[in-house]
Design a protein around this motif. Structure first.
Motif, PDB file in Angstrom:
ATOM      1  N   ASP A   1      10.324   9.285  32.549  1.00  0.00           N
ATOM      2  CA  ASP A   1       9.176  10.050  32.770  1.00  0.00           C
ATOM      3  C   ASP A   1       8.879  10.225  34.265  1.00  0.00           C
ATOM      4  O   ASP A   1       8.126   9.538  34.726  1.00  0.00           O
ATOM      5  CB  ASP A   1       7.896   9.212  31.945  1.00  0.00           C
ATOM      6  N   PRO A   2       9.608  11.022  34.829  1.00  0.00           N
ATOM      7  CA  PRO A   2       9.441  11.164  36.391  1.00  0.00           C
ATOM      8  C   PRO A   2       8.004  11.484  36.570  1.00  0.00           C
ATOM      9  O   PRO A   2       7.500  11.314  37.737  1.00  0.00           O
ATOM     10  CB  PRO A   2      10.539  12.461  36.620  1.00  0.00           C
ATOM     11  N   ALA A   3       7.351  12.309  35.968  1.00  0.00           N
ATOM     12  CA  ALA A   3       6.068  12.806  36.148  1.00  0.00           C
ATOM     13  C   ALA A   3       5.077  11.603  36.600  1.00  0.00           C
ATOM     14  O   ALA A   3       4.221  11.824  37.188  1.00  0.00           O
ATOM     15  CB  ALA A   3       5.266  13.697  35.129  1.00  0.00           C
ATOM     16  N   HIS A   4       5.241  10.623  35.699  1.00  0.00           N
ATOM     17  CA  HIS A   4       4.380   9.362  36.114  1.00  0.00           C
ATOM     18  C   HIS A   4       5.135   8.242  36.697  1.00  0.00           C
ATOM     19  O   HIS A   4       4.628   7.152  36.868  1.00  0.00           O
ATOM     20  CB  HIS A   4       3.869   9.026  34.883  1.00  0.00           C
ATOM     21  N   ALA A   5       6.027   8.553  37.670  1.00  0.00           N
ATOM     22  CA  ALA A   5       6.978   7.578  38.408  1.00  0.00           C
ATOM     23  C   ALA A   5       6.051   6.907  39.325  1.00  0.00           C
ATOM     24  O   ALA A   5       5.987   5.605  39.397  1.00  0.00           O
ATOM     25  CB  ALA A   5       8.219   8.226  39.071  1.00  0.00           C
ATOM     26  N   ALA A   6       5.008   7.738  40.245  1.00  0.00           N
ATOM     27  CA  ALA A   6       4.299   6.942  41.200  1.00  0.00           C
ATOM     28  C   ALA A   6       3.170   6.013  40.415  1.00  0.00           C
ATOM     29  O   ALA A   6       3.286   4.860  40.980  1.00  0.00           O
ATOM     30  CB  ALA A   6       3.619   7.799  42.027  1.00  0.00           C
ATOM     31  N   ALA A   7       2.797   6.285  39.364  1.00  0.00           N
ATOM     32  CA  ALA A   7       1.892   5.632  38.677  1.00  0.00           C
ATOM     33  C   ALA A   7       2.589   4.202  38.217  1.00  0.00           C
ATOM     34  O   ALA A   7       2.037   3.198  38.333  1.00  0.00           O
ATOM     35  CB  ALA A   7       1.286   6.212  37.454  1.00  0.00           C
ATOM     36  N   TYR A   8       3.755   4.383  37.597  1.00  0.00           N
ATOM     37  CA  TYR A   8       4.479   3.276  36.987  1.00  0.00           C
ATOM     38  C   TYR A   8       4.802   2.311  38.121  1.00  0.00           C
ATOM     39  O   TYR A   8       4.953   0.942  38.275  1.00  0.00           O
ATOM     40  CB  TYR A   8       5.976   3.540  36.370  1.00  0.00           C
ATOM     41  N   GLN A   9       5.174   2.825  39.464  1.00  0.00           N
ATOM     42  CA  GLN A   9       5.464   2.059  40.351  1.00  0.00           C
ATOM     43  C   GLN A   9       4.337   1.322  40.941  1.00  0.00           C
ATOM     44  O   GLN A   9       4.265  -0.073  41.384  1.00  0.00           O
ATOM     45  CB  GLN A   9       6.137   3.147  41.724  1.00  0.00           C
ATOM     46  N   GLN A  10       3.108   2.087  41.095  1.00  0.00           N
ATOM     47  CA  GLN A  10       1.971   1.380  41.584  1.00  0.00           C
ATOM     48  C   GLN A  10       1.582   0.229  40.644  1.00  0.00           C
ATOM     49  O   GLN A  10       1.314  -0.900  41.118  1.00  0.00           O
ATOM     50  CB  GLN A  10       0.660   2.132  41.772  1.00  0.00           C
ATOM     51  N   ARG A  11       1.574   0.364  39.361  1.00  0.00           N
ATOM     52  CA  ARG A  11       1.282  -0.674  38.434  1.00  0.00           C
ATOM     53  C   ARG A  11       2.188  -1.941  38.621  1.00  0.00           C
ATOM     54  O   ARG A  11       1.721  -3.007  38.404  1.00  0.00           O
ATOM     55  CB  ARG A  11       1.123  -0.214  36.907  1.00  0.00           C
ATOM     56  N   GLY A  12       3.358  -1.424  38.333  1.00  0.00           N
ATOM     57  CA  GLY A  12       4.313  -2.313  38.493  1.00  0.00           C
ATOM     58  C   GLY A  12       4.472  -3.284  40.000  1.00  0.00           C
ATOM     59  O   GLY A  12       4.372  -4.434  39.753  1.00  0.00           O
ATOM     60  N   GLU A  13       4.124  -2.756  40.980  1.00  0.00           N
ATOM     61  CA  GLU A  13       4.089  -3.548  42.206  1.00  0.00           C
ATOM     62  C   GLU A  13       2.798  -4.397  42.070  1.00  0.00           C
ATOM     63  O   GLU A  13       2.873  -5.555  42.622  1.00  0.00           O
ATOM     64  CB  GLU A  13       3.754  -2.592  43.390  1.00  0.00           C
ATOM     65  N   ALA A  14       1.648  -4.251  41.493  1.00  0.00           N
ATOM     66  CA  ALA A  14       0.579  -5.291  41.183  1.00  0.00           C
ATOM     67  C   ALA A  14       0.967  -6.067  40.212  1.00  0.00           C
ATOM     68  O   ALA A  14       0.614  -7.037  40.680  1.00  0.00           O
ATOM     69  CB  ALA A  14      -0.737  -4.166  40.699  1.00  0.00           C
ATOM     70  N   TYR A  15       1.631  -5.952  39.298  1.00  0.00           N
ATOM     71  CA  TYR A  15       2.050  -6.837  38.202  1.00  0.00           C
ATOM     72  C   TYR A  15       3.043  -8.003  39.088  1.00  0.00           C
ATOM     73  O   TYR A  15       2.940  -9.004  38.735  1.00  0.00           O
ATOM     74  CB  TYR A  15       2.698  -6.156  37.121  1.00  0.00           C
ATOM     75  N   LEU A  16       3.998  -7.193  39.723  1.00  0.00           N
ATOM     76  CA  LEU A  16       4.868  -8.136  40.519  1.00  0.00           C
ATOM     77  C   LEU A  16       4.242  -8.933  41.512  1.00  0.00           C
ATOM     78  O   LEU A  16       4.599 -10.257  41.499  1.00  0.00           O
ATOM     79  CB  LEU A  16       5.931  -7.162  41.247  1.00  0.00           C
TER      80      LEU A  16
ATOM     81  N   GLN B   1       1.293 -10.274  40.945  1.00  0.00           N
ATOM     82  CA  GLN B   1       0.614 -11.383  39.783  1.00  0.00           C
ATOM     83  C   GLN B   1       1.933 -12.186  39.593  1.00  0.00           C
ATOM     84  O   GLN B   1       1.329 -13.519  39.615  1.00  0.00           O
ATOM     85  CB  GLN B   1       0.110 -10.792  38.703  1.00  0.00           C
ATOM     86  N   LEU B   2       2.694 -12.000  39.337  1.00  0.00           N
ATOM     87  CA  LEU B   2       3.875 -12.834  38.750  1.00  0.00           C
ATOM     88  C   LEU B   2       4.481 -13.796  40.023  1.00  0.00           C
ATOM     89  O   LEU B   2       4.615 -14.917  39.645  1.00  0.00           O
ATOM     90  CB  LEU B   2       5.230 -12.134  38.401  1.00  0.00           C
ATOM     91  N   LYS B   3       4.287 -13.053  41.239  1.00  0.00           N
ATOM     92  CA  LYS B   3       4.836 -13.898  42.315  1.00  0.00           C
ATOM     93  C   LYS B   3       3.805 -14.940  42.545  1.00  0.00           C
ATOM     94  O   LYS B   3       4.375 -16.128  42.818  1.00  0.00           O
ATOM     95  CB  LYS B   3       5.045 -13.124  43.574  1.00  0.00           C
ATOM     96  N   ALA B   4       2.437 -14.730  42.347  1.00  0.00           N
ATOM     97  CA  ALA B   4       1.350 -15.821  42.722  1.00  0.00           C
ATOM     98  C   ALA B   4       1.608 -16.670  41.691  1.00  0.00           C
ATOM     99  O   ALA B   4       1.235 -17.853  41.992  1.00  0.00           O
ATOM    100  CB  ALA B   4      -0.015 -14.937  42.712  1.00  0.00           C
ATOM    101  N   THR B   5       1.738 -16.396  40.322  1.00  0.00           N
ATOM    102  CA  THR B   5       1.875 -17.324  39.215  1.00  0.00           C
ATOM    103  C   THR B   5       2.742 -18.124  39.472  1.00  0.00           C
ATOM    104  O   THR B   5       2.792 -19.438  39.185  1.00  0.00           O
ATOM    105  CB  THR B   5       1.853 -16.572  37.924  1.00  0.00           C
TER     106      THR B   5
END
Length: 260
Positions: free
Chosen positions: A149-164, A166-170
């Motif tokens: 879904d290239p149209a939402h690639a930037a949104a996936y990247q943004q959410r993904g980086e925030a989630y990453l 969280q995982l790193k901190a956990t």
């Protein structure tokens, strides 16, 4: 179709933990169907016609890999799915296990030795339990969603980086919490020998009466051996399902029990 009216990407995730990761990355831009729910058992799962229908309509399928889903190829074929399959574990360093026979000969006393093959071969597929591997999973999910879904690639990247983050901190938090526990006290009894990645990553010794095949039941000898181990120093029992043998283990060991 305007972006505001676009339907969410239809994604199928093979089991609940993976689905949770996918939802954290995909957010409102995806619609996730989970094949094996939180109360299910991927080891003994049998696909249903409804599952085949969901996979057939999916635009992306995401699986654990490492032969965790022994049934997935059959399901993909029966559903006539022709799209991409993202293997979330791609890139992790898999743990290789010894034979189940050796596990049984040792009384099932180590989570680091001998899982039942159950379509996994000699590879432990539960890699997500090491949160460093969890970050690899999320990176693969980000890339897979963006490709589909290239149209939402930037949104996936943004959410993904925030989630990453969280995982790193956990991951760091878990290490700090366990560092305060003396190594001799980092012992947990489990019903399902599936915590090798967690044990190796965080210095916890898991004991289990049987291998990673949840279809197996521990013998009376294996239960007795674990009860002796518990009474020598282990005080925590974690079980995934309430079977009579596991209740017997909890009751006879007289230890603190967690059910998950």
């Amino acid at each position: 179709m305007p972006a505001a009216w676009a339907e969410p990407l239809r994604v199928v995730a093979s089991f609940s933990i993976l689905a949770d990761m996918v939802k954290n990355v995909g957010g409102e831009d995806i619609a996730v169907t989970t094949l094996v729910g939180a109360d299910g058992d991927a080891h003994v799962y049998e696909p249903t016609p409804a599952d085949a229908k969901a996979v057939g309509k999916a635009q992306l399928v995401i699986v654990n890999g490492l032969a965790f889903e022994g049934w997935i190829e059959r399901l993909l074929k029966s559903s006539a799915y022709k799209g991409e399959v993202v293997v979330a574990s791609q890139g992790v360093a898999p743990r290789q296990m010894q034979e189940e026979a050796e596990h049984e000969s040792k009384g099932g006393q180590s989570a680091h030795k001998g899982h039942d093959h159950h379509d996994h071969g000699s590879t432990d597929p539960h890699a997500w339990q090491d949160l460093a591997n969890g970050q690899i999973y999320v990176t693969n999910i980000i890339n897979g969603l963006a490709k589909a879904d290239p149209a939402h690639a930037a949104a996936y990247q943004q959410r993904g980086e925030a989630y990453l983050a969280q995982l790193k901190a956990t991951n760091q938090w878990v290490r700090e919490q366990l560092a305060a526990v003396p190594p001799a006290k980092r012992r947990v009894i489990t019903s399902h020998d599936a915590f090798g990645y967690f044990g190796a990553a965080y210095g916890v010794d898991f004991l289990a009466p049987v291998g990673w095949n949840t279809e197996n039941e521990p013998s009376a000898k294996q239960i007795a051996t674990l009860i002796r181990q518990i009474k020598k120093g282990s005080s925590t029992l974690s079980v995934e399902r309430i079977h009579q043998s596991r209740l017997q283990l909890a009751e006879q060991a007289e230890c603190q029990t967690y059910i998950f």
